[in-house]
Design an enzyme around this catalytic site. Sequence first.
Site, mmCIF file in Angstrom:
data_model
loop_
_atom_site.group_PDB
_atom_site.id
_atom_site.type_symbol
_atom_site.label_atom_id
_atom_site.label_comp_id
_atom_site.label_asym_id
_atom_site.label_seq_id
_atom_site.Cartn_x
_atom_site.Cartn_y
_atom_site.Cartn_z
ATOM 1 N N GLU A 57 -8.052 6.670 -33.529
ATOM 2 C CA GLU A 57 -8.323 6.900 -34.952
ATOM 3 C C GLU A 57 -9.735 6.455 -35.328
ATOM 4 O O GLU A 57 -10.412 7.117 -36.129
ATOM 5 C CB GLU A 57 -7.311 6.133 -35.826
ATOM 6 C CG GLU A 57 -5.853 6.471 -35.541
ATOM 7 C CD GLU A 57 -5.218 5.518 -34.550
ATOM 8 O OE1 GLU A 57 -4.098 5.056 -34.829
ATOM 9 O OE2 GLU A 57 -5.841 5.224 -33.502
ATOM 10 N N CYS A 89 -5.773 -0.356 -37.098
ATOM 11 C CA CYS A 89 -6.243 0.994 -37.447
ATOM 12 C C CYS A 89 -5.712 1.447 -38.802
ATOM 13 O O CYS A 89 -6.349 2.253 -39.481
ATOM 14 C CB CYS A 89 -5.804 1.991 -36.380
ATOM 15 S SG CYS A 89 -6.626 1.747 -34.793
ATOM 16 N N ASP A 205 0.576 4.918 9.475
ATOM 17 C CA ASP A 205 -0.509 5.806 9.030
ATOM 18 C C ASP A 205 -1.846 5.110 8.793
ATOM 19 O O ASP A 205 -2.875 5.776 8.720
ATOM 20 C CB ASP A 205 -0.096 6.517 7.734
ATOM 21 C CG ASP A 205 1.154 7.364 7.907
ATOM 22 O OD1 ASP A 205 1.361 7.875 9.023
ATOM 23 O OD2 ASP A 205 1.914 7.509 6.933
ATOM 24 N N LEU A 209 -5.141 4.522 0.646
ATOM 25 C CA LEU A 209 -4.537 4.491 -0.693
ATOM 26 C C LEU A 209 -5.589 4.540 -1.798
ATOM 27 O O LEU A 209 -5.454 3.883 -2.829
ATOM 28 C CB LEU A 209 -3.640 3.257 -0.858
ATOM 29 C CG LEU A 209 -2.482 3.130 0.139
ATOM 30 C CD1 LEU A 209 -1.657 1.892 -0.176
ATOM 31 C CD2 LEU A 209 -1.610 4.367 0.151
ATOM 32 N N GLU A 302 4.885 5.557 -2.865
ATOM 33 C CA GLU A 302 4.684 6.584 -1.849
ATOM 34 C C GLU A 302 5.477 6.321 -0.566
ATOM 35 O O GLU A 302 5.240 6.955 0.445
ATOM 36 C CB GLU A 302 3.189 6.731 -1.545
ATOM 37 C CG GLU A 302 2.396 7.312 -2.704
ATOM 38 C CD GLU A 302 1.108 7.988 -2.261
ATOM 39 O OE1 GLU A 302 0.835 8.047 -1.047
ATOM 40 O OE2 GLU A 302 0.364 8.446 -3.139
ATOM 41 N N GLY A 309 14.638 4.539 -0.775
ATOM 42 C CA GLY A 309 16.060 4.257 -0.910
ATOM 43 C C GLY A 309 16.332 2.965 -1.645
ATOM 44 O O GLY A 309 17.247 2.877 -2.468
#
Length: 375
Positions: A57, A89, A205, A209, A302, A309
Amino acid sequence: MPDLQLLDQQFMRQALHEARKGLGRTSPNPCVGAVIVHEGKVVATGYHRKAGTAHAEIHALSRAGDLASGATLYVTLEPCNHTGRTPPCSRAVARAGISRAVVGMEDPNPLVAGSGNAYLRSQGVEVVCGVLEKECRALNRPFIKQITTSLPWVILKAGMSLDGRITYQPQGGGAMTGPDSWRQVHRLRDRCDAILIGSSTVLTDDPALTTRLSRGGGRDPLRVILDSRLALPEHAKVLHLESKAETWLFCGPDADSARIARYAALDGVVVCQVESDGEGRLLLRQVLEILGRAGVNSLLVEGGATIHGAFLLARLADQLTFFMAPILAGDQGLPVLQGLVAHGRAEAVSLMNVRYRRLGVDMMIEGEIVYPVIS
């Protein structure tokens, strides 16, 4: 004469467009957009850019100047009515001479919760609340959850084959989805406050990230690694990145104190100890509580399969975003999640407000998670 209700929706959509410019940049604050309309024409727009800076605003009022007097303000979230890191505001809106305020949704923050709208009405401003409320709430689901529960909005993300595999072999074997999905994943990272994986994914891997957008400007999320015994290799990429975002390692109460000290001494690395259950698994709620207190509104999980799970079993995940490739990976690959059991549709985790999007030859499926009723 144009229908006022249709006009309100039209200008609120423009305010939503402004608000989306702040996605991934405003936490722990919400994304907010504002549009000022004078005599039927848009004279100013604004959006909240970063916590601690001017709200939407204020940006719009500054740009409108004298044209704000007698104008209509469209804002996706009720103007704040308290002094935090910035002044309220609601006072600025009234002082500027706004005659009508169209508000997308009431602020769920207990410090506001209707008081901003009430103050404007007390100053003679006509207030209409609830215009495109569903869309405004959807934009700020992470903020709404964090401000009402102190926990971040949790998104489970995975790239998978048609037969539900996230790898070809137990130890990996290459990308599952295509380049269009890859780009969408990095847009998602850019909009989330934090990204979480388990230590087994690091071992498989060795990911960075980070956010890599083709046009630049991407923002790295806070990196969160779950490692109950703190067995992460000290040469892992996530521990040695030139990034503005930190890497947080969550370990259990029995983690070796000498290893904790070594990791904590690394630049940009923070070690957090949380409790574990009887089988050595970290208590995910405690992890989320710590992240929530740190101002994390949205968390992208990820994986891997065990982590996915675990979040579902603990009923701590809110959204699922899966990228499905038109391939069959075979029996040797790891499943997208482990540990979840259902004996029928009534016991299965499902999705609502499901959205489908084609990404090259892949398909993105996402929706809000619905847990089965416990009898």
